[in-house]
Design an enzyme around this catalytic site. Structure first.
Site, PDB file in Angstrom:
ATOM      1  N   LYS A  91       0.820  -1.187   0.000  1.00  0.00           N
ATOM      2  CA  LYS A  91       0.000   0.000   0.000  1.00  0.00           C
ATOM      3  C   LYS A  91       0.867   1.255   0.000  1.00  0.00           C
ATOM      4  CE  LYS A  91      -3.331  -2.247   3.058  1.00  0.00           C
ATOM      5  NZ  LYS A  91      -3.858  -2.261   4.443  1.00  0.00           N
ATOM      6  N   GLU A 131       7.487   2.336  -6.350  1.00  0.00           N
ATOM      7  CA  GLU A 131       7.638   1.787  -4.991  1.00  0.00           C
ATOM      8  C   GLU A 131       7.904   2.920  -4.009  1.00  0.00           C
ATOM      9  OE1 GLU A 131       7.230  -0.345  -2.717  1.00  0.00           O
ATOM     10  OE2 GLU A 131       8.674  -1.967  -2.952  1.00  0.00           O
ATOM     11  N   ASP A 132       7.518   2.739  -2.754  1.00  0.00           N
ATOM     12  CA  ASP A 132       7.768   3.779  -1.754  1.00  0.00           C
ATOM     13  C   ASP A 132       9.239   3.816  -1.356  1.00  0.00           C
ATOM     14  OD1 ASP A 132       7.622   1.310  -0.462  1.00  0.00           O
ATOM     15  OD2 ASP A 132       6.293   1.985   1.139  1.00  0.00           O
ATOM     16  N   ASP A 175      14.851  -0.869   0.328  1.00  0.00           N
ATOM     17  CA  ASP A 175      15.684  -1.012   1.526  1.00  0.00           C
ATOM     18  C   ASP A 175      16.668  -2.161   1.277  1.00  0.00           C
ATOM     19  OD1 ASP A 175      16.596  -0.941   4.133  1.00  0.00           O
ATOM     20  OD2 ASP A 175      14.793  -1.782   5.018  1.00  0.00           O
ATOM     21  N   VAL A 202      11.409   5.261   8.554  1.00  0.00           N
ATOM     22  CA  VAL A 202      10.620   6.465   8.293  1.00  0.00           C
ATOM     23  C   VAL A 202       9.149   6.128   8.066  1.00  0.00           C
ATOM     24  CG1 VAL A 202      12.552   7.799   7.362  1.00  0.00           C
ATOM     25  CG2 VAL A 202      11.214   6.352   5.829  1.00  0.00           C
TER      26      VAL A 202
END
Ligand code: 5GP
Length: 183
Positions: free
Chosen positions: A42, A97-98, A101, A151
């Site tokens: 999401k 994509e957010d 990582d 974050v």
């Protein structure tokens, strides 16, 4: 600033400027073509909606949802919870994509989508956190490179919370304890 945050890492104007720049680059690179934005739910929702508005070429939008795993106990196993609705064969696909990582989620996405024979396949991430990378994934478009901090905001959550914040920040340690979903 939200009371649970320790600091704001990226303000609303900084995000707006960064997303606009990404949109301009994408519009130039895909000039004359139609780009299929594939959002990873999401976390992508706020970013994808702003990015799409900054892109001037024709777009299609589709979404995937993948199982998440907690970083420290990551097995690298990713599962598809929601798949694309449309075929991407012969399409110019841009994954939205957010954050990248470890890179394991994106590595899986790239491997999986490549088998569907898109004409091109690239990655656009709002945030790049390279310090914890375990899989080297090619990121064509990155909005911001950040340090190894957890974050939240602008789509990114902790226990389902904080996605709606219009900026990106770092949680106070005490906010990380005792947050239940919807309480
Ligand atoms: P990966 O480690 O596979 O690159 O990232 C997988 C997912 O972990 C991301 O899509 C994101 O949902 C989550 N994630 C990684 N770093 C952070 C972070 O700093 N904050 C939040 N809220 N989620 C993160």
């Amino acid at each position: 600033m939200h009371k649970d945050l320790r600091e704001v890492l990226l303000s609303r104007p900084e995000l707006e400027a960064g997303v606009k720049k990404l949109g301009e680059r994408i519009s130039a690179d895909y000039a004359g073509r139609c780009v299929t934005l594939v959002g990873v739910l999401k976390g992508c929702v706020l970013f994808m909606s702003d990015l799409a508005k900054s892109v001037s070429v024709d777009t299609r939008m589709d979404f995937m949802m993948l199982s998440s795993y907690s970083g420290a106990h990551s097995t690298g196993v990713v599962r598809i919870l929601l798949d694309l609705k449309e075929s991407i064969e012969d399409c110019d696909v841009l994954i939205v994509e957010d954050i990248v990582d470890s890179g394991l989620t994106m590595e899986y996405m790239l491997q999986n989508l490549r088998t569907r024979r898109p004409r091109s396949l690239e990655v656009c991430t709002l945030l790049d956190k390279p310090s914890r990378r375990r899989a080297q994934v090619p990121i064509k478009y990155a909005g911001f490179t950040i340090e190894d901090k957890f974050v939240v905001g602008y789509g990114l959550d902790f226990n389902g919370l904080y996605r709606n914040l219009p900026y990106i920040g770092v949680l106070k340690p005490e906010a990380i304890e005792g947050k239940n979903i919807c309480r």
